[in-house]
Motif scaffolding. Sequence first.
Motif, PDB file in Angstrom:
ATOM      1  N   HIS A 106       6.935   9.979  -0.166  1.00  0.00           N
ATOM      2  CA  HIS A 106       6.958   9.443   1.244  1.00  0.00           C
ATOM      3  C   HIS A 106       5.555   8.416   1.264  1.00  0.00           C
ATOM      4  O   HIS A 106       5.759   7.158   1.726  1.00  0.00           O
TER       5      HIS A 106
ATOM      6  N   SER B  24       0.937  10.519   5.563  1.00  0.00           N
ATOM      7  CA  SER B  24       2.072  10.762   4.647  1.00  0.00           C
ATOM      8  C   SER B  24       1.577  11.210   3.292  1.00  0.00           C
ATOM      9  O   SER B  24       2.179  11.424   2.298  1.00  0.00           O
TER      10      SER B  24
ATOM     11  N   ALA C  78       4.193   1.241  -0.734  1.00  0.00           N
ATOM     12  CA  ALA C  78       4.961  -0.089  -1.259  1.00  0.00           C
ATOM     13  C   ALA C  78       5.201  -1.008   0.078  1.00  0.00           C
ATOM     14  O   ALA C  78       4.962  -2.172  -0.226  1.00  0.00           O
ATOM     15  N   SER C  79       5.445  -0.325   1.211  1.00  0.00           N
ATOM     16  CA  SER C  79       5.916  -1.452   2.325  1.00  0.00           C
ATOM     17  C   SER C  79       4.397  -1.872   2.706  1.00  0.00           C
ATOM     18  O   SER C  79       4.616  -3.101   3.050  1.00  0.00           O
TER      19      SER C  79
ATOM     20  N   ARG D  17       4.462   7.029  -1.570  1.00  0.00           N
ATOM     21  CA  ARG D  17       4.828   5.826  -2.354  1.00  0.00           C
ATOM     22  C   ARG D  17       5.495   4.805  -1.509  1.00  0.00           C
ATOM     23  O   ARG D  17       5.388   3.714  -1.530  1.00  0.00           O
ATOM     24  N   ARG D  18       6.637   5.336  -0.640  1.00  0.00           N
ATOM     25  CA  ARG D  18       7.328   4.357   0.114  1.00  0.00           C
ATOM     26  C   ARG D  18       6.510   3.530   1.154  1.00  0.00           C
ATOM     27  O   ARG D  18       6.473   2.222   1.352  1.00  0.00           O
TER      28      ARG D  18
END
Length: 144
Positions: free
Chosen positions: A65, A59, A71-72, A67-68
């Motif tokens: 994407h 990613s 963060a997850s 960053r998502r």
Amino acid sequence: MLAVGQMLGSLIVHALALSIVGVGAEMDAFVASQALPAFAAAVVGAALLSVWQSRLSTSAGDPAHFRRVLASLLGRTLLLLGGGGLLVWTFRAEWIALLVPGLEGSAADLAERLAGPAVLAMVLNAYFAATSLAMRALGKYELP
């Protein structure tokens, strides 16, 4: 390379503690307080990060994407090791007695008091390892 650095850092910390405190009940308490948190950070942290390495790497080309995914990863790391750390800290007297059965009296009390910083270090180590994994996925940890 990061793992080698962490192992050397741990060896240096133990050597300094041994030289300052010396051999005896205090050193036994120090080692006992770190037994389970260090093991949990090494096993759970390494497994967690190896699972996420490919997701972060694939990613890295799409900043939103990435960053998502990051963060997850950070959220799950905090939940898993933060929650696990809370359990380890809550039941510190029990696991210290189980892992070091001969530790008694003031040494056992000292081990219980030292378990708090060891658990905090466990959580922070995993969290910082996750952020360094993200940097590596972005190619920011490459040698020139």
